[in-house]
Design a protein around this motif. Structure first.
Motif, short mmCIF file in Angstrom:
data_model
loop_
_atom_site.label_atom_id
_atom_site.label_comp_id
_atom_site.label_asym_id
_atom_site.label_seq_id
_atom_site.Cartn_x
_atom_site.Cartn_y
_atom_site.Cartn_z
N ALA A 166 38.49 35.91 45.03
CA ALA A 166 39.52 34.87 45.20
C ALA A 166 40.62 35.00 44.15
O ALA A 166 41.80 34.78 44.43
CB ALA A 166 38.88 33.49 45.13
N HIS A 167 40.23 35.38 42.94
CA HIS A 167 41.23 35.52 41.87
C HIS A 167 42.07 36.77 42.04
O HIS A 167 43.27 36.75 41.81
CB HIS A 167 40.54 35.53 40.51
N GLU A 168 41.43 37.85 42.43
CA GLU A 168 42.16 39.11 42.58
C GLU A 168 43.04 39.11 43.82
O GLU A 168 44.06 39.80 43.87
CB GLU A 168 41.17 40.28 42.66
N HIS A 169 42.61 38.39 44.84
CA HIS A 169 43.34 38.39 46.10
C HIS A 169 43.61 36.97 46.59
O HIS A 169 43.05 36.54 47.60
CB HIS A 169 42.57 39.17 47.15
N PRO A 170 44.45 36.26 45.85
CA PRO A 170 44.67 34.84 46.19
C PRO A 170 45.17 34.63 47.62
O PRO A 170 44.73 33.71 48.30
CB PRO A 170 45.70 34.38 45.16
N GLY A 171 46.08 35.49 48.05
CA GLY A 171 46.62 35.33 49.40
C GLY A 171 45.57 35.59 50.46
O GLY A 171 45.45 34.85 51.44
N ARG A 172 44.82 36.66 50.26
CA ARG A 172 43.73 36.96 51.20
C ARG A 172 42.71 35.84 51.20
O ARG A 172 42.18 35.46 52.24
CB ARG A 172 43.03 38.26 50.80
N TYR A 173 42.39 35.32 50.01
CA TYR A 173 41.39 34.27 49.95
C TYR A 173 41.84 33.03 50.72
O TYR A 173 41.07 32.44 51.48
CB TYR A 173 41.05 33.88 48.51
N THR A 174 43.10 32.68 50.55
CA THR A 174 43.62 31.54 51.30
C THR A 174 43.47 31.79 52.80
O THR A 174 43.14 30.89 53.56
CB THR A 174 45.11 31.31 50.97
N ALA A 175 43.69 33.02 53.19
CA ALA A 175 43.56 33.38 54.61
C ALA A 175 42.16 33.11 55.14
O ALA A 175 41.99 32.71 56.29
CB ALA A 175 43.94 34.84 54.82
N THR A 176 41.16 33.32 54.29
CA THR A 176 39.78 33.12 54.76
C THR A 176 39.51 31.67 55.12
O THR A 176 38.53 31.38 55.77
CB THR A 176 38.74 33.54 53.69
N GLN A 177 40.40 30.77 54.68
CA GLN A 177 40.18 29.35 54.95
C GLN A 177 40.84 28.89 56.24
O GLN A 177 40.78 27.72 56.59
CB GLN A 177 40.69 28.51 53.78
N MET A 178 41.48 29.82 56.93
CA MET A 178 42.12 29.46 58.21
C MET A 178 41.08 28.97 59.20
O MET A 178 39.97 29.50 59.24
CB MET A 178 42.76 30.71 58.83
N ALA A 179 41.46 28.00 59.99
CA ALA A 179 40.57 27.55 61.06
C ALA A 179 40.65 28.58 62.19
O ALA A 179 41.69 28.72 62.83
CB ALA A 179 40.99 26.17 61.55
N LEU A 181 39.95 24.25 43.83
CA LEU A 181 40.50 23.29 42.86
C LEU A 181 41.08 24.00 41.66
O LEU A 181 42.14 23.62 41.15
CB LEU A 181 39.41 22.32 42.41
N GLU A 182 40.40 25.05 41.24
CA GLU A 182 40.86 25.84 40.11
C GLU A 182 42.26 26.37 40.40
O GLU A 182 43.16 26.29 39.57
CB GLU A 182 39.88 26.99 39.94
N ARG A 183 42.46 26.90 41.58
CA ARG A 183 43.74 27.48 41.92
C ARG A 183 44.80 26.41 42.12
O ARG A 183 46.00 26.67 41.98
CB ARG A 183 43.61 28.36 43.16
N ALA A 184 44.38 25.20 42.48
CA ALA A 184 45.35 24.12 42.65
C ALA A 184 45.70 23.50 41.30
O ALA A 184 46.52 22.60 41.22
CB ALA A 184 44.80 23.06 43.59
N GLY A 185 45.04 23.99 40.25
CA GLY A 185 45.36 23.48 38.91
C GLY A 185 44.67 22.18 38.56
O GLY A 185 45.06 21.49 37.62
N ALA A 186 43.62 21.83 39.33
CA ALA A 186 42.98 20.53 39.13
C ALA A 186 42.21 20.44 37.82
O ALA A 186 41.90 19.35 37.36
CB ALA A 186 42.04 20.24 40.29
#
Lengths: 189, 189
Positions: free
Chosen positions: B93-106, B155-160
């Motif tokens: 998730a850290h190395e590939h933030p964009g790809r990781y976000t993609a994995t959350q697609m419905a 949450l980590e990536r959202a800065g929470a």
DNA sequence: TAGGCTTGCCTAGAGGTCCTAGGCAAATAA
DNA sequence: TTATTTGCCTAGGACCTCTAGGCAAGCCTA
């Protein structure tokens, strides 16, 4: 020509309703203008841009969520408080999917500090008063709880749990049992 | 006029790189066309539409993530496997933030079943072999673990977690300890 | 190697969203 | 009542999505 009587507050409120109906990512300046029977350009005297609109929406949703959670845990402690918090959190996410998505926006540090985001951590911390946890374990536990609640709701809404027949509701309640048990016997190195 | 030699695969790969650079939400057909020095319209013989492109990207990312996690837990069991899984997940998730976000697609049910999404649950289940957990507790635990990992990263990536000085890394490792402890003494009603 | 076929990338163009600049008129203040 | 502010307007540019139809590159086959 009568005026529509727009204000940033009314726009934000309408954006929140729109978000729950059509999804956070479909909250556009155009759609909002249509809703008020007004031209796109008219909104720009109230909001700076589309991003600003979404930030306002996020701040609204964070405040609502914080309020719900605060009401839920008032007068409770220990496992009662934990479950009440979790149920309030998840219920809000289900009732207001668009608003909930908004709460996950990355806010700049200033906005985040001013908003109710900080209140969340504070309230989660309040729950832990019923358990025997002190710094830095308390912070670790707060983060774990927050992550779990958000993760559950988020995956649930993405349909990640549909592949298995076991009811999501039952799993959720058991997970809360498990978290309670974990907090009662938090490993001390 | 030389041809660019586009294929759906090359487009998806480039989209993945683009996602990590500029964020998943900024992966547009136009941007991708620019990257290949080609007109927007040219891409539509390879992909159906922008949504189709994003779905392909999600499927790619899910497969990559599954592969990493599988490699990480191979030959390990118990807490070793748990930690290896969690680290591989978070590192991806850290190395590939964009790809990781993609994995959350419905994803629609068909695509989800075909994709590597199902493999995740299977692998999480594999970890639990080192613990004394059986159905339906196993499914509940799988969901709890998945939620916690995703929630943490998200949450980590959202800065929470920036509001508090305690290091996120330290909290994360302690949370893994806590989860291990929880799995070893899962409450049985 | 000449013909024909497939197909990759093109141009043209419609429709949607975001946003700025500048104008007129309604509401409010002097 | 006049002056000022403020709300919503029109006009228009920039970018993204997607369709329809065209030309030619690269492949087949004879």
């Amino acid at each position: 020509m009568a005026r529509a009587g727009l204000t940033a507050e009314r726009l934000t409120q309408a954006a929140a309703e729109l978000a729950d109906e059509v999804g956070f990512e479909n909250v556009t300046v155009s759609a909002l203008a249509r809703h008020f029977g007004v031209k796109d350009a008219s909104l720009y005297s109230h909001i700076r841009n589309a991003h600003d609109l979404r930030v306002r929406l996020a701040v609204l949703a964070l405040a609502e969520l914080a309020e719900r959670v605060a009401a839920a845990i008032a007068g409770r402690s220990g496992k009662d408080a934990l479950v009440a918090f979790a149920q309030a959190y998840r219920t809000y996410a289900h009732e207001h999917p668009g608003r909930y998505t908004a709460t996950q926006m990355a806010l700049d540090p200033d906005t985040a500090a001013t908003s109710a985001a900080a209140k969340h951590a504070e309230m989660t911390r309040a729950i832990l008063r019923g358990y025997d946890l002190w710094e830095p374990d308390q912070t670790d536990a707060v983060r774990l709880l927050h992550s779990t609640f958000h993760g559950y709701v988020s995956l649930e809404r993405a349909g990640a749990f549909h592949s298995h027949p076991r009811g999501v509701e039952a799993s959720w309640l058991r997970s809360l049992d498990a978290l309670d048990s974990l907090l009662r016997s938090w490993p001390t190195d």
